[in-house]
Design a protein around this motif. Structure first.
Motif, mmCIF file in Angstrom:
data_model
loop_
_atom_site.group_PDB
_atom_site.id
_atom_site.type_symbol
_atom_site.label_atom_id
_atom_site.label_comp_id
_atom_site.label_asym_id
_atom_site.label_seq_id
_atom_site.Cartn_x
_atom_site.Cartn_y
_atom_site.Cartn_z
ATOM 1 N N ASN A 244 -68.415 -58.494 20.640
ATOM 2 C CA ASN A 244 -69.107 -59.141 19.525
ATOM 3 C C ASN A 244 -70.159 -60.134 20.006
ATOM 4 O O ASN A 244 -71.265 -60.205 19.465
ATOM 5 C CB ASN A 244 -68.104 -59.839 18.616
ATOM 6 C CG ASN A 244 -67.158 -58.858 17.936
ATOM 7 O OD1 ASN A 244 -67.521 -57.713 17.686
ATOM 8 N ND2 ASN A 244 -65.952 -59.308 17.640
ATOM 9 N N GLU B 117 -62.822 -57.191 22.800
ATOM 10 C CA GLU B 117 -63.561 -57.113 21.545
ATOM 11 C C GLU B 117 -64.331 -58.400 21.256
ATOM 12 O O GLU B 117 -65.402 -58.361 20.640
ATOM 13 C CB GLU B 117 -62.595 -56.790 20.405
ATOM 14 C CG GLU B 117 -61.930 -55.426 20.569
ATOM 15 C CD GLU B 117 -61.296 -54.937 19.286
ATOM 16 O OE1 GLU B 117 -61.604 -55.493 18.218
ATOM 17 O OE2 GLU B 117 -60.498 -53.992 19.354
ATOM 18 N N ASP B 118 -63.818 -59.550 21.683
ATOM 19 C CA ASP B 118 -64.574 -60.796 21.496
ATOM 20 C C ASP B 118 -65.866 -60.764 22.303
ATOM 21 O O ASP B 118 -66.927 -61.180 21.816
ATOM 22 C CB ASP B 118 -63.721 -61.994 21.900
ATOM 23 C CG ASP B 118 -62.547 -62.202 20.957
ATOM 24 O OD1 ASP B 118 -62.649 -61.769 19.787
ATOM 25 O OD2 ASP B 118 -61.529 -62.772 21.383
ATOM 26 N N LYS C 184 -74.155 -59.158 18.728
ATOM 27 C CA LYS C 184 -75.054 -60.230 18.281
ATOM 28 C C LYS C 184 -76.448 -60.116 18.891
ATOM 29 O O LYS C 184 -77.452 -60.193 18.173
ATOM 30 C CB LYS C 184 -74.430 -61.587 18.591
ATOM 31 C CG LYS C 184 -73.237 -61.921 17.705
ATOM 32 C CD LYS C 184 -72.678 -63.299 18.041
ATOM 33 C CE LYS C 184 -71.476 -63.612 17.139
ATOM 34 N NZ LYS C 184 -70.902 -64.946 17.460
#
Length: 524
Positions: free
Chosen positions: A82, A78-79, A87
């Motif tokens: 993101n 999940e990091d 982004k």
């Protein structure tokens, strides 16, 4: 999945297979360009399973460019989602601001800072990728799905192998994730001819399987045979490495293991260089090596870290332990029941004195001690590691003392059975030790019925089964009893590494030369 079938039939009006039956989706059906239609599949799945994440957003902060991410919670990082997806795609940038329409090329080539990006055009690509930990990017107006490899790295770190321990070898063993296992082999063999062929087995589990071999060394016939056997497996779920072993064995009823299960990367790399094929399975720290030959079951990586004569002594001891671990209790019973004249008188008298106080027959006595030792080993194996060693040590002492005090076993029986068990666990192959335990019990029964003649029949039957067994066209006893019988330099008697100029001929290879001189000419 019934709800996917229902949804697919409701929206695409496909022809019913039977009267009143649910409508079945076609796995190769092409995905459309409408975002809502493609998202409906994920929403139906999310109603049944809450670990599916659906993140809808607008590309580059433009309401006319709608998109969504679909992935499984925990399988995707999940990091990374993101940082490398949301982004770049949500915030304004020059490419997105200047774009008049959205295309896969624009998103993949300009806006995604991810390493592996591919296109999924069918429903099968969409679902398989999502449940494999891949992030699925759906864009309104773009046909198909964009698949981004951002899998979670959660898993066990490589540690020291439990079954194949060594003193001087590497402390690195395989893990449950197939990708790090493939990386370990790449680190051992920096060779462009190391080939990986991936496949999936299991209609429901979709278990990832990778076949590894060195292209210019492995025999194409063996590679093709292994590939065909893997392709012929049709099962709903493949959950353990033991299931895969049973599919790869050519003679399932044979007593001896026909494949090798290894958890060390250096051993697998060495066997690949000898022409073998490795089969890696996801979620298993063990790797299958085929074809297997019987003499390899007595080899250890430590043998090559010492002088050749020391390795020879250890291998001779292992072969002797193999024979003793199977036949020692059987010979003991045969001598005590049928051939007392072969036992020296000074040894026979105290043994008979102890035997007169034991209420059990000698066969029941041996089986009782054998069963208690087996239970003790299983208990120490299943218990937590912190107390397993204490159970094995204290339990063995208490059991031995209790058997002698209660007159249920004689000292001679305890010594014989314990020596056989110790010889069994001196083997380097764990699965060979399990087979030896079964054969030892069969030997006890044969000796109880026919004496030394029964023991001889058992041993001859074992030798006959070994001599008649083949694995992928390779004789199981090679090089013993074959035309390569003169090449025994790496079986029972070891030679130095400098003198082993050729690869072992037991397994056919395309390139049989291992060492060459500086001028490129084969030496020896």
């Amino acid at each position: 999945m019934p709800f996917i079938r229902t949804w697919w039939g409701k929206h695409h009006k496909e022809k019913q297979l039977r009267a009143g039956a649910q409508l079945s989706p076609t796995p190769q059906e092409q995905l459309g360009a409408a975002l809502e239609v493609n998202l409906a599949i994920a929403r139906e799945l999310k109603e049944k399973s809450n670990d599916i994440v659906i993140r809808e957003f607008c590309l580059w902060d433009r309401p006319d460019f709608r998109a969504a991410l679909v992935y499984i919670e925990g399988l995707a990082d999940e990091d990374a989602v993101n940082d490398f997806l949301l982004k770049p795609l949500m915030y304004r940038n020059e490419a997105g601001h200047a774009a008049r329409r959205v295309s896969r090329a624009l998103v993949m080539d300009t806006c995604l800072p991810a390493g592996q990006v591919s296109v999924g055009a069918t429903l099968a690509d969409y679902l398989d990728a999502m449940f494999d930990g891949v992030v699925v990017l759906l864009v309104d107006g773009v046909q198909g799905a964009i698949l981004v490899e951002l899998r979670s790295g959660m898993g066990r770190s490589p540690g020291e192998p439990e079954m194949n321990r060594t003193i001087s070898g590497a402390r690195e063993g395989f893990v449950e994730n197939i990708v790090p296992n493939m990386t370990m082999l790449r680190r051992k063999l920096h060779d462009a001819r190391l080939c990986y062929k991936r496949s999936k087995i299991g209609r429901r589990s979709h278990t990832k399987i990778t076949m590894a071999y060195v292209d210019d060394i492995a025999d194409p016939t063996i590679v093709k045979a292994v590939e065909q056997r893997l392709a012929s497996i049709d099962i709903d779920a493949l959950t353990t490495i033991g299931q895969l072993v049973q599919f790869l064995e050519e003679a399932p009823s044979a007593v001896f293991p026909q494949v090798r299960l290894v958890e060390r990367a250096d051993v697998v790399a060495a066997d690949l260089l000898e022409g073998r094929v490795a089969v890696l399975m996801d979620q298993s720290p063990l790797v299958i090596l085929v074809p297997a030959v019987f003499p390899e079951l007595f080899q250890s990586p430590d043998d090559y870290a010492e002088k050749a004569y020391l390795g020879t002594i250890k291998r001779v001891i292992r072969f002797a332990c193999f024979i003793l671990g199977i036949l020692l209790p059987a010979v003991y019973i045969a001598l005590m029941l049928y051939h007392q004249e072969l036992i020296p008188l000074k040894l026979m008298l105290p043994m008979m004195r102890y035997r007169s106080e034991v209420p059990l027959s000698i066969v029941m006595e041996v089986l009782l001690v054998e069963g208690l030792l087996y239970l003790l080993s299983e208990a120490s194996l299943r218990m937590p590691r912190q107390i397993s060693s204490a159970i094995g040590l204290v339990g063995g002492v208490i059991l031995g003392e209790a058997l002698l005090s209660s007159k249920l076993a004689t000292p001679a029986t305890l010594i014989v059975v314990t020596a056989a068990v110790v010889a069994q666990y001196s083997m380097t192959n764990y699965f060979l030790t399990r087979m030896m335990m079964v054969l030892r019990v069969v030997g006890v029964l044969a000796a109880a019925l026919l004496g030394l003649f029964g023991v001889s029949l058992l041993w001859m039957a074992l030798l006959a089964s070994l001599a008649g067994l083949k694995t992928y066209g390779v004789p199981y006893m090679a090089p013993f009893g074959t035309s390569q019988g003169g090449e025994l330099g790496d079986t029972l008697v070891m030679r130095g590494v400098r003198s082993m100029k050729k690869r072992p001929s037991a397994v056919p290879t395309q390139d049989g030369v291992r060492q060459r001189t500086q001028g490129g000419r084969q030496d020896g």
